[in-house]
Design a protein around this motif. Structure first.
Motif, mmCIF file in Angstrom:
data_model
loop_
_atom_site.group_PDB
_atom_site.id
_atom_site.type_symbol
_atom_site.label_atom_id
_atom_site.label_comp_id
_atom_site.label_asym_id
_atom_site.label_seq_id
_atom_site.Cartn_x
_atom_site.Cartn_y
_atom_site.Cartn_z
ATOM 1 N N VAL A 1 5.235 2.524 -9.565
ATOM 2 C CA VAL A 1 3.785 2.369 -9.604
ATOM 3 C C VAL A 1 3.456 1.386 -10.715
ATOM 4 O O VAL A 1 3.815 1.602 -11.874
ATOM 5 C CB VAL A 1 3.071 3.710 -9.857
ATOM 6 C CG1 VAL A 1 1.556 3.495 -9.904
ATOM 7 C CG2 VAL A 1 3.428 4.720 -8.777
ATOM 8 N N THR A 2 2.775 0.317 -10.357
ATOM 9 C CA THR A 2 2.344 -0.688 -11.323
ATOM 10 C C THR A 2 0.858 -0.917 -11.144
ATOM 11 O O THR A 2 0.428 -1.419 -10.093
ATOM 12 C CB THR A 2 3.104 -2.013 -11.137
ATOM 13 O OG1 THR A 2 4.511 -1.774 -11.226
ATOM 14 C CG2 THR A 2 2.686 -3.018 -12.183
ATOM 15 N N GLY A 3 0.086 -0.516 -12.179
ATOM 16 C CA GLY A 3 -1.357 -0.633 -12.033
ATOM 17 C C GLY A 3 -1.843 0.202 -10.866
ATOM 18 O O GLY A 3 -1.600 1.410 -10.799
ATOM 19 N N GLY A 4 -2.492 -0.427 -9.906
ATOM 20 C CA GLY A 4 -2.979 0.279 -8.726
ATOM 21 C C GLY A 4 -2.147 0.036 -7.495
ATOM 22 O O GLY A 4 -2.663 0.123 -6.371
ATOM 23 N N THR A 5 -0.842 -0.247 -7.657
ATOM 24 C CA THR A 5 0.018 -0.544 -6.514
ATOM 25 C C THR A 5 1.241 0.362 -6.520
ATOM 26 O O THR A 5 1.956 0.439 -7.519
ATOM 27 C CB THR A 5 0.476 -2.015 -6.529
ATOM 28 O OG1 THR A 5 -0.667 -2.865 -6.492
ATOM 29 C CG2 THR A 5 1.363 -2.315 -5.324
ATOM 30 N N ILE A 6 1.470 1.038 -5.403
ATOM 31 C CA ILE A 6 2.673 1.836 -5.192
ATOM 32 C C ILE A 6 3.648 0.993 -4.371
ATOM 33 O O ILE A 6 3.302 0.476 -3.314
ATOM 34 C CB ILE A 6 2.361 3.149 -4.454
ATOM 35 C CG1 ILE A 6 1.338 3.975 -5.235
ATOM 36 C CG2 ILE A 6 3.629 3.954 -4.207
ATOM 37 C CD1 ILE A 6 0.837 5.183 -4.482
ATOM 38 N N ARG A 7 4.874 0.865 -4.864
ATOM 39 C CA ARG A 7 5.883 0.049 -4.187
ATOM 40 C C ARG A 7 7.091 0.928 -3.855
ATOM 41 O O ARG A 7 7.511 1.741 -4.679
ATOM 42 C CB ARG A 7 6.300 -1.120 -5.080
ATOM 43 C CG ARG A 7 7.291 -2.095 -4.429
ATOM 44 C CD ARG A 7 7.666 -3.200 -5.419
ATOM 45 N NE ARG A 7 6.485 -3.927 -5.840
ATOM 46 C CZ ARG A 7 5.990 -4.989 -5.211
ATOM 47 N NH1 ARG A 7 6.594 -5.433 -4.122
ATOM 48 N NH2 ARG A 7 4.908 -5.596 -5.660
ATOM 49 N N LEU B 1 7.714 -2.198 0.878
ATOM 50 C CA LEU B 1 6.308 -2.075 1.241
ATOM 51 C C LEU B 1 5.483 -1.711 0.020
ATOM 52 O O LEU B 1 6.003 -1.172 -0.963
ATOM 53 C CB LEU B 1 6.133 -1.005 2.322
ATOM 54 C CG LEU B 1 6.917 -1.242 3.624
ATOM 55 C CD1 LEU B 1 6.929 0.014 4.471
ATOM 56 C CD2 LEU B 1 6.328 -2.397 4.404
ATOM 57 N N THR B 2 4.185 -1.986 0.079
ATOM 58 C CA THR B 2 3.272 -1.639 -1.010
ATOM 59 C C THR B 2 2.055 -0.923 -0.444
ATOM 60 O O THR B 2 1.696 -1.104 0.719
ATOM 61 C CB THR B 2 2.819 -2.880 -1.784
ATOM 62 O OG1 THR B 2 2.155 -3.793 -0.875
ATOM 63 C CG2 THR B 2 3.987 -3.583 -2.435
ATOM 64 N N GLU B 3 1.455 -0.101 -1.281
ATOM 65 C CA GLU B 3 0.232 0.634 -0.911
ATOM 66 C C GLU B 3 -0.726 0.578 -2.090
ATOM 67 O O GLU B 3 -0.363 0.927 -3.221
ATOM 68 C CB GLU B 3 0.575 2.091 -0.568
ATOM 69 C CG GLU B 3 -0.610 2.912 -0.125
ATOM 70 C CD GLU B 3 -1.074 2.567 1.285
ATOM 71 O OE1 GLU B 3 -2.172 3.019 1.667
ATOM 72 O OE2 GLU B 3 -0.340 1.837 1.999
ATOM 73 N N ASN B 4 -1.955 0.118 -1.821
ATOM 74 C CA ASN B 4 -2.968 0.062 -2.878
ATOM 75 C C ASN B 4 -3.474 1.460 -3.211
ATOM 76 O O ASN B 4 -3.709 2.277 -2.327
ATOM 77 C CB ASN B 4 -4.139 -0.826 -2.456
ATOM 78 C CG ASN B 4 -3.759 -2.284 -2.394
ATOM 79 O OD1 ASN B 4 -2.896 -2.737 -3.140
ATOM 80 N ND2 ASN B 4 -4.386 -3.033 -1.514
#
Length: 277
Positions: free
Chosen positions: A144-150, A196-199
């Motif tokens: 998790v970086t900031g508002g992004t889940i990778r 993949l990423t999820e906001n």
């Protein structure tokens, strides 16, 4: 058995449509009917499957379509690299699919590309080589970086998987996220991975959270992976620290100043000292 395999091969080619600017569409489909969405064939190593590719020209001029084969775990041979189809006619091009003797069991992908008039379409072929099958899916590198889940999905088996994913997050006071992401791959091929990423825009401002990514696919055991993250409002903390430092400085200065009574007593003491009392 050979007839059955040939019938399966006949359904392997996805119907391909290209619309010409000055006439009706042309199509490339499995011959002869062309009502199957893609080619599916199954056979043991060394098997040779035969079928035909149908190219239909509904226009009023002759049409030349170029054909190119691309195989993975199989070998596709076309009777000709191109075909010229008269107006309002359908031509059939024989093709054969050979499963190499050393082919690895499981799912493999191949394709036939049909092109004409500056347009081309890739026609998928799904080949399953007989032998032990293994469906295995893993989730890796969750962060998790900031508002992004990778996160990364990996197909560790030898069959094609259609993954489904659920992302959850639990904070100090309960669940703060539950989401089923969209945009997942329709198919994940064997030995392939995808990141993949999820906001996460509505993430907590202040919390300690465990994020879990869980993936499932038909025939494969469920897989998950987790990561921990702390959300701290650093701007608010910096302001609070600055205010605290200012308050401490003010108190220190206040304590360093003598009070009015202390000043009067000091003056009286000096006067007594001067008078010799």
């Amino acid at each position: 058995m050979a007839r059955l395999l040939a019938a399966l091969l006949a359904g392997l080619l996805t119907p391909v449509t290209a619309v010409a600017a000055d006439g009706p569409a042309w199509t490339a489909t499995p011959g002869p009917g062309g009502d199957r969405p893609y080619i599916y064939a199954e056979g043991a190593p060394g098997t040779v499957l035969e079928d035909t590719l149908a190219v239909t020209n509904p226009g009023t001029k002759p049409l030349t379509v170029r054909l190119r084969a691309d195989g993975e775990g199989s070998r596709i041979v076309l009777a000709a690299p191109s075909v010229t189809v008269p107006p309002r006619t359908r031509a059939e091009v024989p093709l054969s699919l050979t499963v190499p003797p050393d082919a690895v069991p499981g799912d493999h992908r191949a394709a036939v590309t049909a092109s004409s008039g500056g347009r081309e379409s890739r026609v998928r072929i799904h080949l399953r080589v007989s032998g032990p099958l293994l469906a295995a899916l893993t989730v890796e590198d969750v962060s998790v970086t900031g508002g992004t889940i990778r996160y990364t999905l990996v197909n560790r088996g030898n069959t094609v998987l259609s993954p489904r994913v659920t992302i959850t997050a639990d904070g100090l006071f309960g669940e703060v996220l539950r989401r089923t992401p969209g945009g997942l791959p329709a198919e994940l091929l064997p030995a392939r991975r995808i990141t993949l990423t999820e906001n996460w825009r509505d993430r907590p401002a202040l919390d300690a959270v465990e994020v879990r990514v869980r993936a499932t696919a038909a025939g494969a055991p469920a897989a998950d992976a987790t990561t921990s993250v702390r959300f701290v409002p650093w701007a608010w903390c910096a302001s609070a620290l600055a205010l605290g430092a200012a308050a401490a400085l003010w108190l220190r200065r206040r304590r360093g100043r003598p009070s009015a009574s202390e000043c009067e007593q000091a003056t009286a003491d000096r006067q007594l000292a001067r008078s010799g009392a």
